[in-house]
Design a protein around this motif. Structure first.
Motif, mmCIF file in Angstrom:
data_model
loop_
_atom_site.group_PDB
_atom_site.id
_atom_site.type_symbol
_atom_site.label_atom_id
_atom_site.label_comp_id
_atom_site.label_asym_id
_atom_site.label_seq_id
_atom_site.Cartn_x
_atom_site.Cartn_y
_atom_site.Cartn_z
ATOM 1 N N ASN A 215 0.774 -1.284 0.106
ATOM 2 C CA ASN A 215 0.046 -0.013 -0.045
ATOM 3 C C ASN A 215 1.007 1.326 0.024
ATOM 4 N N ALA A 216 0.835 2.100 -1.010
ATOM 5 C CA ALA A 216 1.592 3.271 -1.164
ATOM 6 C C ALA A 216 0.519 4.493 -0.482
ATOM 7 N N GLY A 217 1.263 4.947 0.679
ATOM 8 C CA GLY A 217 0.446 5.786 1.512
ATOM 9 C C GLY A 217 0.143 7.149 0.850
ATOM 10 N N ARG A 218 1.266 7.508 -0.058
ATOM 11 C CA ARG A 218 1.104 9.019 -0.756
ATOM 12 C C ARG A 218 0.374 8.778 -2.053
ATOM 13 N N ASN A 219 -0.282 7.781 -2.219
ATOM 14 C CA ASN A 219 -1.021 7.336 -3.595
ATOM 15 C C ASN A 219 -2.013 8.587 -3.686
ATOM 16 N N ASP A 220 -2.088 9.133 -4.763
ATOM 17 C CA ASP A 220 -3.206 10.346 -4.906
ATOM 18 C C ASP A 220 -4.121 9.874 -5.947
ATOM 19 N N TRP A 221 -4.121 8.625 -6.338
ATOM 20 C CA TRP A 221 -5.152 8.144 -7.362
ATOM 21 C C TRP A 221 -5.970 7.359 -6.775
ATOM 22 N N THR A 222 -5.559 6.855 -5.582
ATOM 23 C CA THR A 222 -6.785 5.974 -5.019
ATOM 24 C C THR A 222 -6.799 6.629 -3.499
ATOM 25 N N GLN A 223 -7.656 5.930 -2.750
ATOM 26 C CA GLN A 223 -7.812 6.355 -1.238
ATOM 27 C C GLN A 223 -7.159 5.156 -0.551
ATOM 28 N N PRO A 224 -5.790 5.287 -0.241
ATOM 29 C CA PRO A 224 -4.882 4.129 0.333
ATOM 30 C C PRO A 224 -5.217 3.761 1.814
ATOM 31 N N GLU A 225 -6.243 4.702 2.264
ATOM 32 C CA GLU A 225 -6.941 4.364 3.730
ATOM 33 C C GLU A 225 -7.826 3.307 3.851
ATOM 34 N N LEU A 226 -8.447 3.107 2.610
ATOM 35 C CA LEU A 226 -9.205 2.070 2.376
ATOM 36 C C LEU A 226 -8.689 0.636 2.186
ATOM 37 N N PHE A 242 3.662 1.622 3.165
ATOM 38 C CA PHE A 242 4.633 2.313 2.563
ATOM 39 C C PHE A 242 4.147 3.648 2.628
ATOM 40 N N PRO A 243 4.224 4.402 3.857
ATOM 41 C CA PRO A 243 3.414 5.562 4.038
ATOM 42 C C PRO A 243 3.804 6.872 3.123
ATOM 43 N N GLU A 244 5.115 6.707 2.962
ATOM 44 C CA GLU A 244 5.851 7.926 2.278
ATOM 45 C C GLU A 244 6.237 7.778 0.919
ATOM 46 N N VAL A 245 5.392 6.721 0.188
ATOM 47 C CA VAL A 245 5.624 6.491 -1.348
ATOM 48 C C VAL A 245 4.476 6.970 -2.195
ATOM 49 N N LEU A 246 4.825 6.963 -3.341
ATOM 50 C CA LEU A 246 3.718 7.359 -4.510
ATOM 51 C C LEU A 246 3.254 5.989 -5.246
ATOM 52 N N GLN A 247 1.998 6.131 -5.934
ATOM 53 C CA GLN A 247 2.049 5.132 -6.913
ATOM 54 C C GLN A 247 3.225 4.789 -7.810
ATOM 55 N N GLY A 248 3.472 3.590 -8.205
ATOM 56 C CA GLY A 248 4.553 3.298 -8.956
ATOM 57 C C GLY A 248 5.896 3.303 -8.461
ATOM 58 N N TYR A 263 -4.122 11.982 -17.134
ATOM 59 C CA TYR A 263 -4.601 10.640 -16.429
ATOM 60 C C TYR A 263 -5.724 11.183 -15.590
ATOM 61 N N GLN A 264 -7.009 10.556 -15.750
ATOM 62 C CA GLN A 264 -8.089 10.890 -15.138
ATOM 63 C C GLN A 264 -8.201 10.481 -13.719
ATOM 64 N N ASN A 265 -8.647 11.258 -12.748
ATOM 65 C CA ASN A 265 -8.511 11.069 -11.235
ATOM 66 C C ASN A 265 -9.642 11.522 -10.494
ATOM 67 N N THR A 266 -10.716 10.846 -10.421
ATOM 68 C CA THR A 266 -11.934 11.217 -9.652
ATOM 69 C C THR A 266 -11.604 11.888 -8.195
ATOM 70 N N LEU A 267 -10.585 11.565 -7.435
ATOM 71 C CA LEU A 267 -10.050 12.438 -6.421
ATOM 72 C C LEU A 267 -9.660 13.812 -6.554
ATOM 73 N N LYS A 268 -9.661 14.302 -7.811
ATOM 74 C CA LYS A 268 -9.157 15.645 -7.803
ATOM 75 C C LYS A 268 -10.225 16.524 -8.606
ATOM 76 N N SER A 269 -10.118 17.967 -8.409
ATOM 77 C CA SER A 269 -11.094 18.784 -9.166
ATOM 78 C C SER A 269 -10.194 19.852 -9.871
ATOM 79 N N PRO A 270 -10.144 19.828 -11.181
ATOM 80 C CA PRO A 270 -10.639 19.167 -12.180
ATOM 81 C C PRO A 270 -10.176 17.631 -12.085
ATOM 82 N N THR A 271 -10.911 16.626 -12.809
ATOM 83 C CA THR A 271 -10.478 15.314 -12.402
ATOM 84 C C THR A 271 -9.480 14.511 -13.231
ATOM 85 N N TYR A 272 -8.175 15.425 -13.157
ATOM 86 C CA TYR A 272 -7.216 14.894 -14.072
ATOM 87 C C TYR A 272 -5.909 15.058 -13.117
#
Length: 298
Positions: A215-226, A242-248, A263-272
């Motif tokens: 689990n990448a803790g700084r993943n801004d594409w998903t909700q890692p807490e889930l 892995f609290p301090e790492v990103l996707q990939g 890349y489309q990202n529903t967690l952001k506004s606008p969603t990219y």
């Protein structure tokens, strides 16, 4: 005869005191072959059967789709335990070849599934919103089970010792869900390893097979807490955080940090916009964690 593809020699060039030192790769299992197989036949769901019955229609299973992959073996005669490797919405990537080599040096045969080429889908995540075109949703779960069936029938594979490894939106988690497509099969994978998955769709699900989530803790594409909450609710789920790492974080091509603005990202506004970044220490820890988990479960 299948086309033979030479695996890349993993040699490192180190500069020390002005000298170049070559460090040889471990092991010699460095050849893989291109193979063709089909995804698993998809039975209609109970709900669709009920709907069709009410209309006097008899539903038939959806036949498997022809797909391809790369099959490689460790040194020795076998039969070997095996791993099905499932790519994300980018399609097959070079860093996954490196993982395949790592797994083969650890004694596993590897089948790297290519879900995109035969479907004429480009390896892009720009349209992954809602699993989009490149996500292919449930079809890629059936690709995983088609690969499982292919390996079970192979004379060099131990049919009772087959696992799966996948990255991000690869449908890897979906292959282990009790009430998903997994219910159509008498047995699933012995173990599943999932790198930085999207846990939104499985947050309240139950897993039928053991799964390790990296689990990448700084993943801004998903909700890692889930993902983090899954282990507390399901004995089949193990989490390495892995609290301090990103996707990939295991893909060197991203460098320290790369933002893919399209890349489309529903967690952001606008969603990219999705942020990726490589971290060698995290990659090494993930390697150790994955191999220990697979050794215990397969």
């Amino acid at each position: 005869m299948p086309k033979t593809i030479k695996g890349r020699l993993l040699s490192l060039l180190l500069a020390a005191s002005g000298a170049i030192v070559a460090v040889p790769a471990l092991g010699t299992a460095d050849e893989v072959s291109a193979v063709d197989f089909t995804s698993a036949t998809t039975p209609p769901s109970k709900f669709k059967i009920k709907q069709a019955k009410a209309k006097g229609i008899e539903l038939k299973p959806k036949p498997g789709f022809p797909i391809s992959g790369k099959l490689g073996f460790p040194d020795g005669e076998g039969p070997f335990p095996a791993l099905v490797l499932l790519h994300d919405c980018q399609g097959p990537q070079d860093f996954q070849d490196s993982w395949a080599e790592i797994f083969r040096r650890s004694g596993y045969a590897t089948l790297q599934v290519d879900s995109f080429s035969s479907r004429d889908v480009s390896g892009t995540c720009e349209d992954v919103l809602g699993e989009g075109v490149s996500g292919l949703g449930g079809e890629r779960v059936m690709d995983a089970f088609g690969a499982l069936a292919y390996l079970k029938a192979h004379q060099k594979i131990d049919p009772d010792r087959i696992g799966a490894v996948g990255w991000s939106r690869s449908s890897t988690t979906g292959s282990a869900l009790r009430d998903g497509s997994r219910q159509f099969f008498g047995a699933g994978f012995k173990a599943v390893v999932s790198f930085y998955p999207n846990c939104k769709s499985v947050a309240s699900a139950v897993f039928a097979d053991p799964i390790l989530i990296l689990n990448a803790g700084r993943n801004d594409w998903t909700q890692p807490e889930l993902c983090s909450s899954l282990a507390a609710a399901d004995a089949n789920v193990e989490i390495v955080e892995f609290p301090e790492v990103l996707q990939g974080f295991d893909d060197p091509k991203w460098g320290t940090e790369t933002v893919m603005t399209d890349y489309q990202n529903t967690l952001k506004s606008p969603t990219y916009g999705v942020t990726f970044g490589f971290d060698e220490a995290a990659r090494a820890k993930a390697e150790t964690s994955a191999l220990e988990f697979l050794k215990e479960k397969i």
